[in-house]
Motif scaffolding. Sequence first.
Motif, mmCIF file in Angstrom:
data_model
loop_
_atom_site.group_PDB
_atom_site.id
_atom_site.type_symbol
_atom_site.label_atom_id
_atom_site.label_comp_id
_atom_site.label_asym_id
_atom_site.label_seq_id
_atom_site.Cartn_x
_atom_site.Cartn_y
_atom_site.Cartn_z
ATOM 1 N N ILE A 60 -32.297 5.200 -89.770
ATOM 2 C CA ILE A 60 -32.282 6.049 -88.580
ATOM 3 C C ILE A 60 -32.572 5.164 -87.369
ATOM 4 O O ILE A 60 -33.039 4.030 -87.526
ATOM 5 N N PRO A 61 -32.289 5.644 -86.159
ATOM 6 C CA PRO A 61 -32.555 4.814 -84.981
ATOM 7 C C PRO A 61 -34.026 4.418 -84.856
ATOM 8 O O PRO A 61 -34.915 5.246 -85.040
ATOM 9 N N PHE A 62 -34.247 3.144 -84.563
ATOM 10 C CA PHE A 62 -35.580 2.625 -84.279
ATOM 11 C C PHE A 62 -35.774 2.620 -82.760
ATOM 12 O O PHE A 62 -35.062 1.941 -82.027
ATOM 13 N N ASP A 63 -36.779 3.371 -82.348
ATOM 14 C CA ASP A 63 -37.123 3.624 -80.951
ATOM 15 C C ASP A 63 -38.331 2.739 -80.622
ATOM 16 O O ASP A 63 -39.461 3.086 -80.929
ATOM 17 N N VAL A 64 -38.067 1.546 -80.048
ATOM 18 C CA VAL A 64 -39.101 0.533 -79.851
ATOM 19 C C VAL A 64 -39.650 0.610 -78.426
ATOM 20 O O VAL A 64 -38.911 0.456 -77.457
ATOM 21 N N HIS A 65 -40.949 0.851 -78.336
ATOM 22 C CA HIS A 65 -41.645 1.036 -77.061
ATOM 23 C C HIS A 65 -42.504 -0.199 -76.795
ATOM 24 O O HIS A 65 -43.520 -0.407 -77.443
ATOM 25 N N LEU A 66 -42.066 -1.024 -75.840
ATOM 26 C CA LEU A 66 -42.750 -2.273 -75.535
ATOM 27 C C LEU A 66 -43.834 -2.052 -74.481
ATOM 28 O O LEU A 66 -43.552 -2.013 -73.288
ATOM 29 N N MET A 67 -45.074 -1.923 -74.932
ATOM 30 C CA MET A 67 -46.225 -1.857 -74.025
ATOM 31 C C MET A 67 -46.768 -3.271 -73.876
ATOM 32 O O MET A 67 -47.846 -3.616 -74.374
ATOM 33 N N VAL A 68 -45.975 -4.088 -73.191
ATOM 34 C CA VAL A 68 -46.279 -5.518 -73.059
ATOM 35 C C VAL A 68 -46.058 -5.946 -71.612
ATOM 36 O O VAL A 68 -45.271 -5.344 -70.884
ATOM 37 N N GLU A 69 -46.735 -7.020 -71.216
ATOM 38 C CA GLU A 69 -46.622 -7.499 -69.837
ATOM 39 C C GLU A 69 -45.286 -8.181 -69.559
ATOM 40 O O GLU A 69 -44.737 -8.058 -68.475
ATOM 41 N N ASN A 70 -44.782 -8.934 -70.528
ATOM 42 C CA ASN A 70 -43.572 -9.730 -70.302
ATOM 43 C C ASN A 70 -42.523 -9.433 -71.376
ATOM 44 O O ASN A 70 -42.390 -10.175 -72.353
ATOM 45 N N PRO A 71 -41.787 -8.342 -71.194
ATOM 46 C CA PRO A 71 -40.852 -7.923 -72.246
ATOM 47 C C PRO A 71 -39.599 -8.776 -72.366
ATOM 48 O O PRO A 71 -39.005 -8.834 -73.449
ATOM 49 N N ASP A 72 -39.161 -9.431 -71.290
ATOM 50 C CA ASP A 72 -37.844 -10.070 -71.316
ATOM 51 C C ASP A 72 -37.687 -11.076 -72.448
ATOM 52 O O ASP A 72 -36.642 -11.140 -73.100
ATOM 53 N N GLY A 73 -38.721 -11.860 -72.697
ATOM 54 C CA GLY A 73 -38.642 -12.860 -73.752
ATOM 55 C C GLY A 73 -38.678 -12.289 -75.153
ATOM 56 O O GLY A 73 -38.434 -13.012 -76.129
ATOM 57 N N LEU A 74 -38.980 -10.998 -75.268
ATOM 58 C CA LEU A 74 -39.095 -10.356 -76.575
ATOM 59 C C LEU A 74 -37.879 -9.514 -76.941
ATOM 60 O O LEU A 74 -37.743 -9.106 -78.103
ATOM 61 N N LEU A 75 -37.012 -9.252 -75.981
ATOM 62 C CA LEU A 75 -35.938 -8.291 -76.200
ATOM 63 C C LEU A 75 -35.028 -8.687 -77.359
ATOM 64 O O LEU A 75 -34.704 -7.872 -78.223
#
Length: 223
Positions: A60-75
């Motif tokens: 099923i779809p994974f709905d990932v919620h990034l509660m992080v300061e610097n998301p760009d490097g993690l995408l």
Amino acid sequence: MIVLSPSILTADFGNLQEEVEKAVRGGCDWLHLDIMDGHFVPNITIGPMIVKALRRYAAIPFDVHLMVENPDGLLKLYADAGADIVTVHQEASGCRHLHRTIQHIKELGLKAGCAVNPGTPVELLEPVLMDLDMVLIMTVNPGFGGQSFIPSTLHKIARLRAMAEKWKPDLLIQVDGGINAATCESVIQAGANVLVVGSAIFDGVDPEGNVRKYKALLERRED
């Protein structure tokens, strides 16, 4: 259709595979995965290796919620791990160029979401609203599960729904925090169509049965 996306934040992490499989058997639509870095919020949760491991047990779809300061490097890490939807926070220091971050998410072939905390006006998202697939309105302060719903967030949901009708009619409006049988009707009436339910699903007793209960509640409402 109202989407049910159980949050594993309050699941039994010692038996996470089993907990996820129970929620899937119950018929949940998505799975909500809260990623916390200990900076944007004081808590630390899971990383891409756990998301990738869980991907094998849920189609099923994974709905990932990034509660992080610097998301760009993690995408890309979360895209490769199996995310389908990635939501970043408008308030994160690494989202100064929010439009660029949204475009990066879409270039990875994912749906793009943006979250706002209880104290953040939804009007700040108007310049990027047409680029988003989903807006997540936090109905508690982020960082911990099991908190009580903040009633004033209902007005924000309604304002966002009015904005969406003007700029982006197919926008998904997600709510997260204190969503249970007592609060789900009010957030739906205000305009939400994606419900993140945590402790009311993963209560340590019957996640599968709890998912079935909420799905039946939502289906009766749709009828």
